[in-house]
Design a protein around this motif. Structure first.
Motif, PDB file in Angstrom:
ATOM      1  N   LEU A 224      45.358  41.024  34.450  1.00 19.07           N
ATOM      2  CA  LEU A 224      44.752  39.706  34.256  1.00 19.07           C
ATOM      3  C   LEU A 224      45.258  38.707  35.302  1.00 19.07           C
ATOM      4  O   LEU A 224      44.486  37.915  35.853  1.00 19.07           O
ATOM      5  CB  LEU A 224      45.069  39.182  32.853  1.00 19.07           C
ATOM      6  CG  LEU A 224      44.268  39.789  31.695  1.00 19.07           C
ATOM      7  CD1 LEU A 224      44.789  39.245  30.371  1.00 19.07           C
ATOM      8  CD2 LEU A 224      42.784  39.478  31.842  1.00 19.07           C
ATOM      9  N   LEU A 225      46.564  38.746  35.569  1.00 16.36           N
ATOM     10  CA  LEU A 225      47.146  37.816  36.529  1.00 16.36           C
ATOM     11  C   LEU A 225      46.636  38.052  37.946  1.00 16.36           C
ATOM     12  O   LEU A 225      46.550  37.122  38.754  1.00 16.36           O
ATOM     13  CB  LEU A 225      48.686  37.942  36.517  1.00 16.36           C
ATOM     14  CG  LEU A 225      49.379  37.548  35.212  1.00 16.36           C
ATOM     15  CD1 LEU A 225      50.874  37.833  35.311  1.00 16.36           C
ATOM     16  CD2 LEU A 225      49.141  36.081  34.902  1.00 16.36           C
ATOM     17  N   ALA A 226      46.285  39.304  38.258  1.00 16.07           N
ATOM     18  CA  ALA A 226      45.890  39.655  39.626  1.00 16.07           C
ATOM     19  C   ALA A 226      44.484  39.190  39.973  1.00 16.07           C
ATOM     20  O   ALA A 226      44.124  39.146  41.148  1.00 16.07           O
ATOM     21  CB  ALA A 226      45.974  41.168  39.810  1.00 16.07           C
ATOM     22  N   GLY A 227      43.690  38.836  38.979  1.00 17.66           N
ATOM     23  CA  GLY A 227      42.301  38.454  39.233  1.00 17.66           C
ATOM     24  C   GLY A 227      42.165  37.316  40.217  1.00 17.66           C
ATOM     25  O   GLY A 227      41.265  37.310  41.064  1.00 17.66           O
ATOM     26  N   ARG A 228      43.049  36.327  40.136  1.00 17.92           N
ATOM     27  CA  ARG A 228      42.947  35.160  41.025  1.00 17.92           C
ATOM     28  C   ARG A 228      43.174  35.534  42.483  1.00 17.92           C
ATOM     29  O   ARG A 228      42.481  35.051  43.376  1.00 17.92           O
ATOM     30  CB  ARG A 228      43.958  34.098  40.602  1.00 17.92           C
ATOM     31  CG  ARG A 228      43.670  33.497  39.220  1.00 17.92           C
ATOM     32  CD  ARG A 228      44.690  32.437  38.871  1.00 17.92           C
ATOM     33  NE  ARG A 228      44.406  31.856  37.565  1.00 17.92           N
ATOM     34  CZ  ARG A 228      45.150  30.906  37.010  1.00 17.92           C
ATOM     35  NH1 ARG A 228      46.218  30.430  37.654  1.00 17.92           N
ATOM     36  NH2 ARG A 228      44.832  30.428  35.830  1.00 17.92           N
ATOM     37  N   PHE A 229      44.148  36.387  42.727  1.00 19.39           N
ATOM     38  CA  PHE A 229      44.424  36.785  44.107  1.00 19.39           C
ATOM     39  C   PHE A 229      43.252  37.558  44.698  1.00 19.39           C
ATOM     40  O   PHE A 229      42.864  37.333  45.839  1.00 19.39           O
ATOM     41  CB  PHE A 229      45.689  37.638  44.170  1.00 19.39           C
ATOM     42  CG  PHE A 229      45.950  38.209  45.539  1.00 19.39           C
ATOM     43  CD1 PHE A 229      46.467  37.414  46.544  1.00 19.39           C
ATOM     44  CD2 PHE A 229      45.648  39.536  45.823  1.00 19.39           C
ATOM     45  CE1 PHE A 229      46.681  37.935  47.819  1.00 19.39           C
ATOM     46  CE2 PHE A 229      45.868  40.059  47.087  1.00 19.39           C
ATOM     47  CZ  PHE A 229      46.393  39.254  48.082  1.00 19.39           C
ATOM     48  N   SER A 230      42.708  38.467  43.913  1.00 18.81           N
ATOM     49  CA  SER A 230      41.596  39.286  44.391  1.00 18.81           C
ATOM     50  C   SER A 230      40.400  38.429  44.759  1.00 18.81           C
ATOM     51  O   SER A 230      39.685  38.718  45.719  1.00 18.81           O
ATOM     52  CB  SER A 230      41.198  40.301  43.308  1.00 18.81           C
ATOM     53  OG  SER A 230      40.128  41.102  43.729  1.00 18.81           O
TER      54      SER A 230
END
Length: 264
Positions: A224-230
């Motif tokens: 969930l946290l990685a969505g912004r970076f992607s």
């Protein structure tokens, strides 16, 4: 202690899956075997649970941004059904060290192909989005069946979600944008993970469920946290990171597995 370690590394695995649409299985399987001391065959089953759950959670932010090709992903995943179930049955007949050595070899080949493509894109200034043409939009049913079946076979055999093959297949064979490849790959991984687990039903395996649960929960959080970076990263940057990840895991796994195989 193993539960605490599993929780820590699970967060890292989730970030990788959420960012790159792949990598969960190729990270979780070696970690479960070489760090947490799990049997490779039981670890393969546990890996499918972890990767499947993480991919479901990671899929949500990608779907909200419209980066999932639902029809293509479902078709791709379902076409690999036979391969996933067959691969799971075949894995039970293969020596554990040989299983890990084969995984290392496969990762090395895929990483070389992806790294070459990423470097060529950077030299051309290409940002990973193929130019629209009839040849890039239309993929024959035969090619799709072959690629999807191969991915399913790998998923069942190695206990990985198959994203490390799905992403290159979507990029190089089906010619989709990197962001679409990441989102669609997550959908395919979910389907493949479920099918791979079905293929393992009835096998006599001892799975350390507390470790798997801790690993899966923090991995889902990382996804969930990685969505912004992607969403913010450039496609060619994601592609290069993906290739380097595959190369690193291939080397580490090979260093562990090959000597053990030769010694046996």
């Amino acid at each position: 202690m193993n539960v605490a370690i599993a929780a820590g590394v699970g967060l890292l695995v989730g970030v990788v899956v959420g960012t790159l649409g792949a990598g969960g299985g190729i990270l979780s399987l070696p970690i479960l075997v070489y760090v947490l001391g799990q049997d490779p065959h039981a670890a393969a089953t546990a890996s499918l649970v972890i990767v499947g759950a993480t991919s479901v959670v990671s899929l949500v932010p990608h779907a909200r941004r419209g980066n999932v090709q639902w029809r293509r992903g479902l078709v791709f995943g379902l076409l690999g059904a036979v391969g996933a179930v067959g691969g799971a049955r075949l894995a039970a007949l293969v020596d554990a060290d040989l299983l890990m050595a084969l995984l290392a070899g496969l990762l090395l080949v895929v990483s070389a192909v992806m790294l070459r493509r990423s470097l060529m894109d950077r030299r051309r200034g290409d940002d990973g989005a193929p130019a629209p043409s009839s040849s890039s939009r239309v993929v024959t049913g035969l090619v799709t069946v072959i690629v999807a079946s191969f991915v399913g076979l790998l998923t069942g055999f190695f206990g990985v979600g198959g994203g490390f093959i799905v992403v290159p297949a979507l990029l190089l064979v089906m010619r989709v944008d990197m962001r679409l490849a990441v989102g669609t790959s997550l959908l395919v991984i979910v389907v493949n993970a479920v099918l791979g687990l079905v293929g393992r039903v009835g096998q006599d395996l001892t799975v350390d469920w507390p470790v798997v649960a801790a690993f899966a929960v923090t991995s889902m959080l990382g996804g969930l946290l990685a969505g912004r970076f992607s969403a913010r990263a450039r496609p060619r940057t994601l592609s290069l990171l993906f290739a380097l990840l595959l190369l690193a895991v291939a080397v580490v796994t090979g260093v562990q597995a090959v000597p053990a195989l030769l010694a046996g």
